[in-house]
Design an enzyme around this catalytic site. Structure first.
Site, PDB file in Angstrom:
ATOM      1  N   SER A 248     -17.265 -47.938  31.991  1.00 58.70           N
ATOM      2  CA  SER A 248     -16.507 -49.186  32.045  1.00 58.70           C
ATOM      3  C   SER A 248     -17.301 -50.206  32.844  1.00 58.70           C
ATOM      4  O   SER A 248     -18.363 -49.894  33.388  1.00 58.70           O
ATOM      5  CB  SER A 248     -15.150 -48.958  32.709  1.00 58.70           C
ATOM      6  N   LYS A 249     -16.744 -51.418  32.935  1.00 58.20           N
ATOM      7  CA  LYS A 249     -17.523 -52.449  33.613  1.00 58.20           C
ATOM      8  C   LYS A 249     -17.668 -52.208  35.108  1.00 58.20           C
ATOM      9  O   LYS A 249     -18.420 -52.913  35.770  1.00 58.20           O
ATOM     10  CB  LYS A 249     -16.992 -53.855  33.303  1.00 58.20           C
ATOM     11  N   ARG A 250     -16.992 -51.210  35.640  1.00 60.94           N
ATOM     12  CA  ARG A 250     -17.238 -50.841  37.031  1.00 60.94           C
ATOM     13  C   ARG A 250     -18.633 -50.237  37.194  1.00 60.94           C
ATOM     14  O   ARG A 250     -19.211 -50.250  38.258  1.00 60.94           O
ATOM     15  CB  ARG A 250     -16.212 -49.799  37.508  1.00 60.94           C
ATOM     16  N   HIS A 251     -19.156 -49.660  36.103  1.00 62.27           N
ATOM     17  CA  HIS A 251     -20.434 -48.946  36.206  1.00 62.27           C
ATOM     18  C   HIS A 251     -21.631 -49.778  35.765  1.00 62.27           C
ATOM     19  O   HIS A 251     -22.722 -49.608  36.268  1.00 62.27           O
ATOM     20  CB  HIS A 251     -20.406 -47.682  35.330  1.00 62.27           C
TER      21      HIS A 251
END
Ligand code: GLU
Length: 479
Positions: A248-251
């Protein structure tokens, strides 16, 4: 049977790289077999869908070169290709199913369902609530009360998905519940609209992420309830974060458009994505036509892959540096917007073509390429203050001035001749190479790292080389 595959994004944002991977596998299969690639917009979730995200997805698909044969903009014989425009069809199918007894109206209220859920939790906090089928066999329908339509799921037997990647995957029907096909406001749920469209659009193979595997047995059952032949399936392994979580955009950046903005090439992106699931021996770099020719389900594996930013950059680099993979015209067109961002608009085409071969070997993205090309297009380069402090010292001023005179005396303006001149001048003037070479590089490029100095001089030309050396000499002298 001619192949018909589809990519069916839900337009709730942007094109996720995982979605692009799914689109790619379908597209490759269509192109490999001479089949048809359908693009269908699954926009029945009104709250989450927007026209802006539809255009963001179409733009990203176009940029990647994943052209579709039927779908938005293109049209086609099975349209409309927006699910929001197919609601009457879903309604008709649901009515047909109710008539045939394969679906039923469920008038259970939210309060009743909540109460049943609470009761279950009180008995067993870990239990998973399953709708008990209160309205499964009732026909005493109240008038004017809202209802959902549920699938009358078979209670016995089992359903087997024949998957191109995973083989046969069997689910006992007792594990399935009477899931909702249509909400009380008449909006279809995903499993219904997906099955109706896959059927109506003549889809022969559904390839999608394996997070959808749980939907496949219910979908097969809907096909069968309607007397339709289900398509075959290929469930693709997940793309995971470096730590093994759902990416996800956290990564990492997960929107295709982020990679476009960073100066990745479409083929760099596709080549990186294809390796999530598919392989061809240990080959890592493929051209578009090679991929089309080689792609097949035999070499799609089940294991999830981990996203690796460095590897992504390396694959992109491989595409950018090799002229057989990115030809000069494509390169020039792609780097232009990145040059424009640096204020270099409509650069001299001859100068651009002359400079390009010298920077290709060092630019991993078009953004890096624009940075590497920058000083070729300036009257004077922008000089990095640290480089100036280190190399443009009072002692180097006269050296740079002397070098300007010596090089300007060269009849020929070509790298080898300039180098020979430079060396002869060092010898005659008694200056050390290291006292002259780096200051000259800073003078020409403003930086301490660049392509070979005499190549830069040749491309930049006599007048600007001389001007840059003199200007740096003045800076060095403190002027
Ligand atoms: N709209 C669904 C999604 O974006 C499509 C799934 C499918 O390919 O069936 O996940």
């Amino acid at each position: 049977m001619t192949v018909r595959v589809r990519f069916a994004p839900s337009p709730s944002g942007y094109l996720h790289i995982g979605g692009a991977r799914t689109a790619l596998f379908n597209w490759l299969w269509a192109r490999n077999t001479g089949g048809t690639f359908v693009l269908r917009v699954e926009d029945t979730d009104q709250e989450r869908s927007s026209l802006d995200s539809v255009s963001a997805i179409l733009d990203a698909m176009e940029w990647l070169g994943l052209d579709w044969d039927e779908g938005p903009v293109k049209g086609g014989p099975c349209g409309p290709y927006f699910q929001s425009e197919r609601r009457e069809r879903y309604r008709a199918v649901v009515d047909e199913m109710i008539g045939a007894g394969t679906a039923y109206r469920c008038y259970a209220t939210k309060e009743e369902l909540d109460a049943a859920r609470t009761e279950l939790k009180a008995k067993d906090p870990k239990a998973q609530f399953v709708y008990p089928g209160w309205w499964r066999d009732r026909r005493d329908w109240p008038t004017n009360a809202p209802y959902v339509v549920r699938f009358k799921s078979p209670r016995d037997g089992q359903t087997t998905v024949r998957d191109q990647v995973r083989g046969a995957v069997t689910t006992p029907n007792s594990q399935l519940q009477d899931f909702v096909l249509m909400r009380s406001d008449g909006y279809p749920l995903y499993n219904l609209s997906c099955v109706v469209d896959d059927h109506d659009m003549g889809i022969t193979l559904v390839a999608r992420g394996d997070d959808h595997l749980i939907n496949t047995a219910p979908q097969i059952l809907i096909h069968e309830a309607l007397g339709w032949t289900p398509p075959t399936f290929a469930h693709l392994p997940m793309m995971l974060s470096p730590k093994g979580e759902k990416l996800s955009k956290r990564h990492a950046a997960v929107a295709v458009q982020d990679y476009r903005a960073r100066g990745y090439s479409p083929m760099g992106v596709l080549n990186y994505l294809v390796r999530f699931g598919w392989s061809h021996g240990d080959q890592e770099v493929f051209s578009r036509s090679e991929l089309i020719g080689l792609f097949g389900w035999d070499h799609v594996g089940k294991s999830a892959g981990k996203f690796d930013e460095k590897k992504f950059l390396d694959v992109n680099f491989a595409h950018l540096k090799d002229e057989r993979l990115t030809d000069t015209e494509a390169y020039l067109a792609a780097v232009a917007p990145f040059l424009a961002r640096r204020g270099i608009v409509e650069p001299d085409p001859a100068l651009l073509r002359a400079a390009l071969p010298h920077i290709r070997e060092r630019a991993r993205t078009y953004e890096e390429a624009a940075f590497a090309l920058d000083y070729f297009f300036r009257e004077l380069p922008e000089i990095d203050p640290q480089a100036a402090a280190k190399f443009l010292t009072p002692a180097t001023g006269p050296i740079l001035d002397g070098l300007a005179v010596a090089l300007d005396a060269s009849a020929e303006w070509q790298a080898a001749a300039l180098e020979a001149r430079f060396r002869a001048w060092l010898e005659s003037s008694g200056h050390e190479l290291k006292l002259a070479a780096q200051p000259a590089r800073v003078a020409l490029t403003g930086r301490t790292a660049s392509p070979p100095l005499f190549d830069v001089m040749e491309v930049v030309g006599r007048a600007r080389t001389v001007r840059r050396l003199r200007h740096a000499a003045q800076t060095a002298a403190g002027g």
